[in-house]
Every structure is written in structure tokens, then in C-alpha cells.
Design an enzyme around this catalytic site. Structure first.
Site, PDB file in Angstrom:
ATOM      1  N   GLU A  70      16.039 -28.068  43.739  1.00  0.00           N
ATOM      2  CA  GLU A  70      15.732 -28.964  42.621  1.00  0.00           C
ATOM      3  C   GLU A  70      14.492 -28.540  41.836  1.00  0.00           C
ATOM      4  OE1 GLU A  70      18.121 -31.236  45.658  1.00  0.00           O
ATOM      5  OE2 GLU A  70      16.293 -30.016  45.749  1.00  0.00           O
ATOM      6  N   LYS A 182      22.064 -46.410  42.975  1.00  0.00           N
ATOM      7  CA  LYS A 182      23.483 -46.070  42.977  1.00  0.00           C
ATOM      8  C   LYS A 182      24.350 -47.232  42.505  1.00  0.00           C
ATOM      9  CE  LYS A 182      26.841 -43.539  45.781  1.00  0.00           C
ATOM     10  NZ  LYS A 182      27.085 -42.899  47.103  1.00  0.00           N
ATOM     11  N   MET A 501      -3.865 -11.924  41.956  1.00  0.00           N
ATOM     12  CA  MET A 501      -4.957 -12.636  41.310  1.00  0.00           C
ATOM     13  C   MET A 501      -5.911 -13.239  42.343  1.00  0.00           C
ATOM     14  SD  MET A 501      -6.311 -13.348  38.404  1.00  0.00           S
ATOM     15  CE  MET A 501      -5.122 -13.369  37.064  1.00  0.00           C
TER      16      MET A 501
END
Length: 589
Positions: A70, A182, A501
């Protein structure tokens, strides 16, 4: 660069629709042509409604693009929005599905990117019982999003979804979350085809912004500042991109010959190839851009917020500026970090247009020739440069070769780290919305899913993901998404076998103690790409660069070019955190 206008969806006014069908119908009416997300129990009714919608609308479907997880869906929606200017849409299930989007939601909020995230929730009666895959999304997302809706009254669902888009795209854009239980998705009721929630406070604030105009007195004061200035400089930020104000800014710049520096998020606001472009300022900005800020006597901030990566020491930022002007759509940004002498809160396009019209009508003219000459000398003396001898491949050279071919016209998405800064420094961008990067949040793993979203927003565009070995591993599974949907994305993977970095900072500020930044156990990325059915090549010799880049662009499908670069190469210049530009390090120790 954006997707073509879609045919208007079939009106459903007066029809009886389920809550899930209501959501999909509003999405269609809002012009949504792509949804990014991952299914699950609590969002199944709406996924089924999209499936049926697509069966009924084969000429203008609303495809669901499924990522590896997700978080990738959230970044895809963000990449879609950043590349197109439209509201991106992400749809996930409850619990872990929704919590996996916290990072992209915060990322969008930090960079002012419009997105609507729809997540399923356990049935209304089960909320608060620790039901299966329940999470308190309103509480979690309330601190991350521009606004959060928990829909418990199904009669307000239609208006809620429509209002979410309004909030996401208006004013200072941002992400809006809609948490839909739902049972609300399964409810049935009459579809009205119109209406929004009553949010008078927000709309009143927005109306003040929309109505705000620069008065003739303000225009006169602005040009009085310019008339007194010998070294004016525009400091343009991401607000120029988000406000679709690039053309208006360029008109102001070219009419009155005012040079421009941009923030990381403002890249593309002006054509980086133009003489008046002084490129990116800030911690890893061009040295000549930072020196220009130090030397200017009038600073004009446009859609920028004086953040810590630009003004590490606010008091010492632009020390010779006698006057500072600030344009922004968010009143909270005025005087928040840096006190200014003149400001305007409102939409950028009408404000900038009004200034241009006033300047032309009053025949304002000022010769900034000496300033332009000074800036040219700064560019010549402090331009980007690197050591070109040695056998190892240097990342700057690879990007320069790609830039020679793309000529500022490609969409470039990045992960976060050294490769991100090299891309910002060495790529050209002719237009806005070609540069997609996680600015304020600095989220590793952003690049690949953002590139996927951008390719859906601009299907005919050349889309390149510039990534690092540490960053790409965060969402490596979305290589499968690339092949599943047949996307021709090119991935430039600059591999220095470490979190470069962080390693650079450890070397500079922690006496070289390299704590957990060694990634020498990296997998074989070429074999991994091949496993996902992506053509790939690894190069280790700089003499291979030109042919490998040519091969990548000649290939019609997705391609991963794995470049093993010199692990000692760092990002220069660097302004140490919380310091002024006079502490800038232009090269290594």
C-alpha cells in the site's frame, strides 16, 4: 503532458446506488481515470463496484493499479498528481492497509500534493472493539493529512467524497483521507448527483484567498523596491509548480530580467537552461546560487517557505537583502521563518500577472546588467564540476550523458539520497512537473512507484527513475508492477554499495564512524530485474556508459541500467545544517 480529457460519465441522478457505487460514481464525475491501491476485506465492496463500473464503461474505464504494497500505491498516486496536477487517488483496505499509507500521506502533506485516499473500515458497530484489521485511522491520519473524514452517516457519503476533492485541490493542496466503514459501502440510497458538505469556515478562508488582489498601491510599492534594487533575485519554490504559476513567473522574469534561484521542489518553475536561471539553492544547491542569495539586495520569495534546507540559519540568510518580498497562498507562511517587508497572500497566477501588467503600463525599466555579469562570473567560477580522470564510473558523468539525450524534456522521479541531489544538480528541466522527488519528508523508496504514477498521468512521456541501491530496496517489489502493466519506465540505478548520503554525513560530522551504512551485501540487481522480466544491464567501466545509455533508450520496454559508481563520490557543495552559506563546503575535506 497530462492525460486526455475523459468522456463525461453516465449521469446517475435519482438512481439507487450502494455506498460503494456512490464512491465510484463521484470519482468518475471528478475526472478520475486511474486508482492505485491494494484490496482487502473492508474495501471489497468498492473494489467490486469499480470492477462493475469498468465492465459498463469499456471506452473510459477506471483501472485499478495494484502495487507490491500500500505504501507504493500512495506514492503512485502522488507521482500521478505531481506529474499531472490532478488529484491522485489511492484506495486501500482497513487496518494495515491504511496504516501502510501513513508515509505517503505525510509525504504529500509536506510537499503540498493533492491526493484523496479512500480506505475501508470495519463496520460502524464494530468500531472501537479492536475488530479484525481495525485501526483508528482518524486519529492516526489526523496529524498527517490536510483533513480526515470518518463516514458514519451513509446519507452524507456522496457529499463527503465530493468535498474531499474540493479540499485536496484548493488553497494549499494536500492529502485528504476518507475512512469508510464496510456497512456504509454496502448501504443503498438515492444518488443525488450534486451537493457538498457544509464547511463554511474553510470556504470562507478560501474565498478570501481567491478574492485577494494586489492593489495598485501594492504594485507601486513592489516596483519601488525593484527600482531601488541593484541586485534583485527571485527565490521560487514548490508553490509555483503546485499553483500552475510557472508561465506567469517566467513572464515576470523575462519582462524585467530578474534572475531566479529555485528550491528542490521548485525545479522546473523556470527553464534551467536559460541564462536567468541560477538553478537550485540550499544545502546541496549550486554554490553560485547560494552566493547569489548572499549577494542580492532584494529577495523575492514566490511560493517558497524559507525551510531549513534553504535557510539553515534564518538570520544569516540573504544577509545583504535590504528588502524581502513574499508571495504565498498560505498566510501562516508569512513571517513564520523570515520577517519580510512586503507580502501578498493569494493565488500566484493573478498576482504575478497583475505585477507584469502594472510594470508594463508604467513602463518600468531598470538595467541590471552589472548584476547579470556578476552572476555569470559566479557561474563560471563556482559551477558544478568533478574530477574526470580515473577508471571508476562517476555518477555525474552518467547523468550528464542521459541529460544530453533528454535535453530537459523527460520526467525524472528519484529516490532519496545522494543520487537525488546529483539528479537535481545535473539534469535540466525545461518545464514544470518533470521533476518528481520527495522533498520535505525525504522518503527513500519514493522513486519507482512515483515513476509508475507519472507514467499513468503522462502515458506518452519518457519517464526515468533515478535511484540508489539503498533507496530502491524500499519498494523493490514494484518492479513487478512495471512489468505487470507493461510500462516503459527506465530505471537508472546508481550503486555505491551503501546509504551514501548518511555515509557522507558520518564521514564529515561523526569522525568517519560508518555505523550501519554499508550495503556491500546488495543483491545482483540485474538478475533481480530479469526475474521481473525487465531487460537490464550492469556496467562497471566508464567506457561502457555511452553505449549502455543508448541501449537503454533504444529499448521499447522497461529497462534497468545498473551502474556501479565510485563509492567515494559525494554530493558537493554542502552547507552544514543550521549554518549560513559562508560555511558552505564546495568540495571534499
Amino acid at each position: 503532458m497530462t492525460t486526455a480529457n475523459r468522456a463525461a460519465p453516465k449521469p446517475r441522478n435519482g438512481d439507487t446506488l450502494s455506498g460503494a457505487e456512490t464512491i465510484v460514481q463521484v470519482l468518475a464525475e471528478e475526472g478520475v481515470d486511474t486508482v492505485f491501491g491494494y484490496s482487502g476485506g473492508a474495501i471489497l465492496p468498492t473494489y467490486d463496484a469499480i470492477f462493475r463500473y469498468n465492465e459498463d464503461n469499456p471506452q473510459a474505464p477506471m483501472p485499478l493499479i495494484v502495487p507490491a504494497n500500500e505504501q507504493g500505491a500512495g506514492f503512485m498516486a502522488a507521482g500521478y498528481s505531481r506529474a499531472s496536477g490532478k488529484v491522485g487517488v489511492c484506495m486501500v483496505t482497513s487496518g494495515p492497509g491504511a496504516t501502510n499509507t501513513v508515509t505517503p500521506i505525510r509525504d504529500c502533506m509536506a510537499d503540498s500534493i493533492p491526493m484523496v485516499m479512500i480506505c475501508g473500515q470495519v463496520p460502524t458497530a464494530a468500531i472501537g472493539t479492536d475488530a479484525f484489521q481495525e485501526a483508528p485511522i482518524s486519529n492516526i491520519m489526523g496529524a498527517c493529512a490536510k483533513h480526515v473524514f470518518l463516514v458514519t452517516d451513509p446519507n452524507k457519503l456522496e457529499e463527503t467524497v465530493r468535498t474531499a476533492f474540493e479540499i485536496a485541490r484548493t488553497g494549499r493542496p494536500g492529502p485528504v483521507v476518507i475512512d469508510v466503514p464496510k456497512d456504509v459501502q454496502n448501504w443503498s440510497g438515492e444518488y443525488k448527483g450534486e451537493g457538498q458538505l457544509a464547511i463554511p469556515g474553510y470556504r470562507n478562508r478560501m474565498q478570501k484567498i481567491f478574492d485577494a488582489e494586489i492593489s495598485s498601491q501594492q504594485c507601486a510599492e513592489f516596483f519601488l523596491m525593484l527600482a531601488k534594487a541593484k541586485r534583485p533575485l527571485i527565490y521560487a519554490g514548490g508553490g509555483v509548480i503546485n499553483g500552475e504559476a510557472s508561465a506567469a513567473l517566467r513572464e515576470l522574469v523575462n519582462t524585467f530580467k530578474i534572475p531566479v534561484v529555485t528550491t528542490l521542489m521548485g525545479i522546473g518553475a523556470v527553464d534551467t537552461r536559460e541564462d536567468l536561471s541560477m538553478h537550485m539553492l540550499g544545502m546541496h544547491g549550486a554554490a553560485f546560487a547560494n552566493y547569489a542569495v548572499d549577494d542580492c539586495d532584494c529577495l523575492i520569495a514566490v511560493g517558497a517557505r524559507f525551510d531549513d534546507r534553504v535557510a539553515g540559519n534564518p538570520e544569516a540568510f540573504a544577509p545583504n537583502a535590504k528588502t524581502i518580498a513574499h508571495f504565498d497562498i498560505d498566510p501562516s507562511e508569512i513571517d513564520k521563518v523570515k520577517t519580510v517587508d512586503w507580502y501578498h497572500v493569494g493565488e500566484l497566477v493573478p498576482a504575478l500577472n497583475a505585477l507584469v501588467e502594472h510594470g508594463k503600463s508604467t513602463e518600468f525599466q531598470k538595467d541590471y546588467g552589472e548584476w547579470h555579469q556578476h552572476l555569470g562570473e559566479l557561474k563560471a567560477k563556482h559551477g558544478f564540476n568533478y574530477k574526470k580522470d580515473g577508471d571508476a564510473i562517476q555518477p555525474y558523468y552518467v547523468i550528464e550523458e542521459i541529460n544530453r539525450i533528454t535535453n530537459g524534456k523527460a520526467i525524472v522521479a528519484t529516490g532519496v539520497g545522494q543520487h537525488q541531489m546529483w539528479a537535481a544538480q545535473y539534469f535540466d528541466f525545461a518545464d514544470p512537473r518533470l521533476w518528481l522527488t520527495s522533498g520535505s519528508m525525504g522518503t527513500m523508496g519514493f522513486g519507482l512507484p512515483a515513476a509508475i504514477g507519472a507514467q499513468y498521468a503522462c502515458p506518452e512521456a519518457l519517464v526515468i527513475d533515478v535511484d540508489g541501491d539503498g533507496s530502491i530496496r524500499m519498494n523493490l517489489g514494484d518492479l513487478e508492477t512495471v512489468t505487470t502493466y507493461g510500462l516503459p519506465i527506465k530505471v537508472l540505478l546508481l550503486n555505491n554499495y551503501g546509504d551514501g548520503m548518511v555515509r557522507q554525513w558520518q564521514d564529515l560530522f561523526f569522525q568517519g564512524r560508518l555505523s550501519e551504512t554499508d550495503l556491500s551485501d546488495n543483491p545482483d540487481f540485474t538478475m533481480l530485474a530479469n526475474a521481473f522480466d525487465i531487460k537490464a544491464k550492469t556496467i562497471t567501466d566508464k567506457n561502457e556508459v555511452n553505449d549502455a545509455v543508448a541501449e537503454m533508450f533504444a529499448h521499447q520496454g522497461p529497462y534497468l541500467l545498473h551502474v556501479k559508481i565510485d563509492a567515494e563520490d559525494n554530493v558537493w557543495p554542502l552547507v552544514p545544517p543550521e549554518t549560513a552559506n559562508d560555511k558552505m563546503m564546495e568540495k571534499g575535506k
